[in-house]
Design a protein around this motif. Structure first.
Motif, PDB file in Angstrom:
ATOM      1  N   SER B 172      10.419  -9.772  55.398  1.00  0.00           N
ATOM      2  CA  SER B 172      10.778  -8.567  54.656  1.00  0.00           C
ATOM      3  C   SER B 172      11.125  -7.480  55.660  1.00  0.00           C
ATOM      4  N   VAL B 173      11.771  -6.409  55.188  1.00  0.00           N
ATOM      5  CA  VAL B 173      12.309  -5.393  56.095  1.00  0.00           C
ATOM      6  C   VAL B 173      11.765  -4.037  55.682  1.00  0.00           C
ATOM      7  N   TRP B 174      11.497  -3.222  56.706  1.00  0.00           N
ATOM      8  CA  TRP B 174      10.972  -1.876  56.438  1.00  0.00           C
ATOM      9  C   TRP B 174      11.945  -0.848  56.952  1.00  0.00           C
ATOM     10  N   LEU B 175      11.958   0.323  56.334  1.00  0.00           N
ATOM     11  CA  LEU B 175      12.777   1.429  56.812  1.00  0.00           C
ATOM     12  C   LEU B 175      11.985   2.709  56.576  1.00  0.00           C
ATOM     13  N   GLY B 176      11.921   3.553  57.605  1.00  0.00           N
ATOM     14  CA  GLY B 176      11.173   4.791  57.407  1.00  0.00           C
ATOM     15  C   GLY B 176      11.082   5.587  58.680  1.00  0.00           C
ATOM     16  N   GLU B 177      10.334   6.688  58.593  1.00  0.00           N
ATOM     17  CA  GLU B 177      10.145   7.513  59.771  1.00  0.00           C
ATOM     18  C   GLU B 177       9.119   6.872  60.690  1.00  0.00           C
ATOM     19  N   GLU B 178       9.176   7.314  61.949  1.00  0.00           N
ATOM     20  CA  GLU B 178       8.387   6.627  62.963  1.00  0.00           C
ATOM     21  C   GLU B 178       6.910   6.594  62.619  1.00  0.00           C
ATOM     22  N   ASN B 179       6.348   7.770  62.304  1.00  0.00           N
ATOM     23  CA  ASN B 179       4.893   7.795  62.161  1.00  0.00           C
ATOM     24  C   ASN B 179       4.403   7.021  60.958  1.00  0.00           C
ATOM     25  N   SER B 180       5.310   6.698  60.047  1.00  0.00           N
ATOM     26  CA  SER B 180       4.860   5.928  58.893  1.00  0.00           C
ATOM     27  C   SER B 180       4.974   4.424  59.150  1.00  0.00           C
ATOM     28  N   LEU B 181       5.780   4.022  60.161  1.00  0.00           N
ATOM     29  CA  LEU B 181       6.059   2.595  60.361  1.00  0.00           C
ATOM     30  C   LEU B 181       5.535   2.027  61.657  1.00  0.00           C
ATOM     31  N   VAL B 182       5.397   2.926  62.670  1.00  0.00           N
ATOM     32  CA  VAL B 182       5.278   2.409  64.027  1.00  0.00           C
ATOM     33  C   VAL B 182       3.991   1.623  64.245  1.00  0.00           C
ATOM     34  N   TRP B 183       2.949   1.936  63.475  1.00  0.00           N
ATOM     35  CA  TRP B 183       1.682   1.232  63.716  1.00  0.00           C
ATOM     36  C   TRP B 183       1.786  -0.235  63.355  1.00  0.00           C
TER      37      TRP B 183
END
Lengths: 227, 633
Positions: B172-183
């Protein structure tokens, strides 16, 4: 050095429990025109008491007294009668008895089996500054001073004021260990017999100083004395 | 079930076009379209979804692309293989402008070709390495361009090109701002990429340590096995973190190394287990070595005729699973037999590791959800910890052993020392007792011969009234002289003969003087006599004393001369007098007690006595050996 004169007699004090020897000595001194017997003590205690009297010229001490060792009397006399010539009377003149007497301050010894004339001769000789010596004792003294030489050679050893033997004194001792008499040694070394005997006296004095220094050194080592 | 839920989520997001900027978008739904071709083609720089003519089909993500069955009629040329390009299309809802840049995060993807990512028709990312080793284990973290006037793309296109006969797929693929995804990205990156990398490097370091231990102690083959394990494990782990850039070696060699390293590892584990349970099964040894060698050689990239190992790997892994299972099972059984705790532990983990391997194999071949991670690296880590634990225990055990050996050595040394001291003391005591008894015997003998007999004979004479006082005195004087000499003899003279003679003179001198005899003392230095102990000294004193006594009593001499010198191996003591002399022969024959005593004493110290007598006098010579041949104990 010659103190013998008609006006002054040699005063002899005796500390001896053997009645036979007492008598033999009393007789011998009585027969000698230049000697008087000042006192006779039969025990160590009496011998020490006698030291409170006027100083004798020659003190004769036996080591085996009934109430203690004559060494104590020798030591006390050495302090109280500084000019007195002390001699130990001994049956055998063996090294053990003689050495410890010399170290306590005696400057001669008298063999108990000596003939009366011999006894008087020895007392006179001692009074005039000479000292008798045997080959075994000469060797013992040589060894004692040789040891001191060794320890003095060590750089850490303090000088401690111990006297050393002079070359002449050492020479005398070496001749004695080879069996030469004082007369023979006097000839070999071109001195008088009396000089040889005074060498021996000086050697004894050094031995006494030495043993005292050693005792102090030992006491310091063991913490019995403070500097 | 999960796919259904995913659709619901996507549906919900579509229903509310205005999404909170901080919430990442999670795509669990896409549309795909495949275009078949021949040979790999580079991805276009721009592509518009509208240009792709074909039928888009909705699929749930993660999505696996299964290998296609190839029609036998089509010739699959390795230089230009039959390929297929699969496009994934993701519709992105309109997003409000964000203060922070946005990112596309693809946790896993897989293809034996190339992946390219487009945002609103523009190429955003493409895999740069080779087709096979293209970094398929590295999660993708793609920054969306943040240039003037750009907006977040509305359509994401993923181009996955692969050979038709192999599988592929994306998670699956994610898209978002850094602080919401990077972890999410970081955790996956650490677990999937960094951890295998760091742990395998650390193990290799440990392995090198073991290698150095082995180089010093060649009989400890366990350390060498440990090193081999660390090396093979390191090679194997390269799978998990390499491939983002082009490899320094060819794909074929890299494949050969990383796939075969698993065989080598299992073979090493087998021998490690053998070492632990010490019952190596010969048949399995042969099988393991045989299979490993055959596979290693057969898959060498030198043979270009054979399909390369990457293609073969699916088959190779099946063989590997079988071999590993056999090794672990046999190892477990043998370890149970001998109750080797380490062996049981390791073999059990080996079996579990085979399950992990099975899972990895299924993941590789797209039989399970491709969003998962390979477990092989973790089973390696744990296996290695087990190995390290075993080695640590052996190492510490060896140190403990040495300590104990040292302690027991120290104790034995102490006991031995105590024994020695004891026996030394016993010896000294015996020696002491012997000395005492010898001394007692010596004095007894002397008293008996000299003092005792003199006193007894004097007593007899006195009893019969045949002795005057002077004679008694003489006898007693003689006795005292005897005693004095006996006492002198006890003083050590340190091998000095002259000192002994001096003592004799000192004692006898007064008596000689009283008789008026002149004594000429002409001694010279002589060599030291090492054997001159008190006993021998007394013998010499007595012999010479007797000489003097005889001269005084019988010869009417007026002069005695005493001299010393060296004659060959002897020291000579000469005593000559000017007396009347005597007949030596007859005196010896008549067996005078004095002479025979002298002879006996001389004999016992290895000395010789000579008399030379005439009317002008007598010369007595005592020859003392410088070195005693046989010490008289």
């Amino acid at each position: 050095m010659q103190r013998v004169s008609n006006s002054s007699q040699i005063r002899v004090a005796l500390v001896e429990d053997d009645v036979n020897f007492q008598n033999a000595l009393i007789d011998a001194i009585g027969a000698a025109p230049d000697m008087t017997l000042q006192s006779v003590a039969g025990t160590r205690a009496l011998g020490l008491q006698a030291l409170d009297q006027i100083q004798a010229d020659v003190l004769l001490v036996d080591l085996g007294l009934p109430d203690g060792s004559g060494i104590d009397v020798i030591r006390a006399a050495h302090t109280k009668w500084p000019g007195c010539n002390i001699m130990v009377s001994t049956t055998f003149g063996d090294e053990l008895h003689v050495m410890q007497s010399l170290e306590a301050g005696a400057s001669g010894y008298l063999l108990k089996d000596s003939a009366p004339e011999r006894m008087v001769f020895e007392i006179r000789s001692l009074y005039s500054g000479g000292s008798p010596i045997s080959p075994l004792i000469a060797r013992q003294i040589l060894m004692r001073f040789r040891q001191d030489d060794k320890s003095a050679a060590a750089p850490l050893e303090p000088a401690s004021g111990k006297p050393a033997l002079s070359a002449r004194e050492q020479e005398v001792l070496e001749y004695i260990t080879k069996g030469f008499t004082s007369d023979e040694i006097a000839v070999i070394m071109s001195v008088s017999r009396h000089t040889v005997l005074t060498y021996v006296r000086r050697i004894y004095a050094k031995l006494e100083v030495n043993s005292k220094a050693e005792a102090i050194y030992e006491a310091r080592n063991q913490g019995l004395l403070n500097d | 079930m999960r796919d259904y839920l995913g659709l619901l989520v996507l549906g919900a997001t579509l229903w509310h076009p205005q999404v909170q900027a901080s919430e990442p978008l999670h795509f669990t739904f896409a549309e795909i379209m495949s275009i078949e071709g021949r040979g790999y083609s580079p991805p276009p720089y721009t592509i518009d979804a509208g240009d792709l003519h074909g039928e888009w089909q909705p699929v749930a993500l993660p999505h696996a692309l299964l290998p296609q069955r190839i029609d036998a009629a089509l010739h699959d040329d390795p230089s230009s293989p039959l390929t297929v390009v699969t496009w994934y299309r993701l519709q992105v809802p309109k997003l409000a402008p964000a203060a922070e840049p946005r990112y596309l995060y693809i946790p896993r993807w897989k293809t034996d070709g190339q992946i390219a990512v487009y945002g609103d028709s523009r190429l955003l990312y493409q895999s740069h390495a080779s087709m096979e080793w293209n970094g398929w284990n590295l999660p993708l973290w793609i920054a969306l361009d943040e240039t003037a006037g750009t907006i977040t793309p509305r359509v994401i296109l993923l181009r996955v090109e692969r050979p038709r006969k192999s599988g592929g797929g994306i998670s699956s693929v994610w898209l978002g701002e850094e602080n919401s995804l990077v972890w999410g990205y970081r955790v996956r990156d650490v677990l999937q990429v960094q951890l295998p990398f760091m742990s395998s490097a650390a193990f290799l370091a440990l392995g090198l340590f073991a290698l150095f231990v082995w180089l010093r102690q060649r009989d400890q083959s366990l350390y060498l096995l440990f090193f081999c394990l660390s090396l093979t494990s390191y090679l194997r782990s390269m799978h998990f973190y390499m491939g983002a850039e082009r490899l320094p070696i060819s794909d074929d060699w890299f494949s050969w190394l990383t796939v075969n390293s698993l065989f080598w590892m299992i073979a090493t584990v087998h021998f490690f287990l053998n070492y632990l349970h010490r019952r190596p099964p010969v048949w399995l040894n042969r099988t393991v070595i045989g299979v490993t060698v055959v596979i290693s050689i057969a898959t060498l990239p030198l043979f270009s005729a054979l399909p390369n190992v990457y293609i073969l790997s699916a088959l190779a892994y099946v063989i590997l699973l079988a071999m590993g299972t056999a090794v672990a099972t046999v190892g477990l059984r043998k370890s149970l037999e001998v109750r080797s705790r380490d062996g049981i532990f390791l073999a059990s983990w080996g079996l579990l590791g085979m399950l992990f391997g099975l899972y990895d194999w299924m993941l590789q071949n797209n039989y399970v959800n491709i969003e998962g991670s390979y477990l092989g690296s973790y089973s390696n880590i744990i296996a290695f910890l087990i190995f390290t634990y075993i080695m640590f225990r052996r190492y510490v055990g060896a140190i403990e052993d040495v300590k104990q050996v040292n302690a027991s050595l120290a104790m034995r040394l102490q006991a031995r020392e105590a024994e020695l001291t004891q026996s030394h003391e016993r010896l000294r005591e015996i020696e002491h007792r012997q000395t005492l008894s010898q001394e007692r015997q010596r004095l007894m003998q002397d008293m008996h011969d000299g003092l005792g007999s003199s006193l007894v004979s004097a007593l007899r004479v006195v009893e019969h009234g045949r002795m005057d006082e002077a004679d008694v005195g003489q006898v007693l004087k003689g006795c005292i002289d005897d005693l004095k000499l006996a006492i002198d003899s006890m003083e050590p003279v340190d091998a000095d003969l002259l000192l002994l003679l001096a003592t004799l003179r000192f004692r006898l001198g007064p008596r000689l003087e009283s008789t008026g005899i002149t004594l000429r003392w002409e001694v010279k230095n002589v060599p030291a006599l090492d054997w001159l102990d008190p006993k021998n000294a007394l013998h010499i004193l007595r012999i010479l004393q007797e000489v003097f006594t005889n001269i005084i009593k019988h010869t009417h001499a007026t002069e005695i001369r005493v001299a010393t010198g060296v004659e060959g191996d002897y020291v000579a003591v000469t005593i000559s007098d000017n007396g009347q002399g005597f007949d030596v022969e007859s005196a010896l024959k008549s067996g005078g007690k004095g002479l025979s005593n002298q002879m006996r004493r001389a004999e016992s110290i290895g000395a010789e006595i000579k008399w030379d007598s005439n009317i002008a006098g007598t010369c007595f010579t005592l020859l003392l050996p410088i070195k005693r041949k046989k010490p008289d104990m």
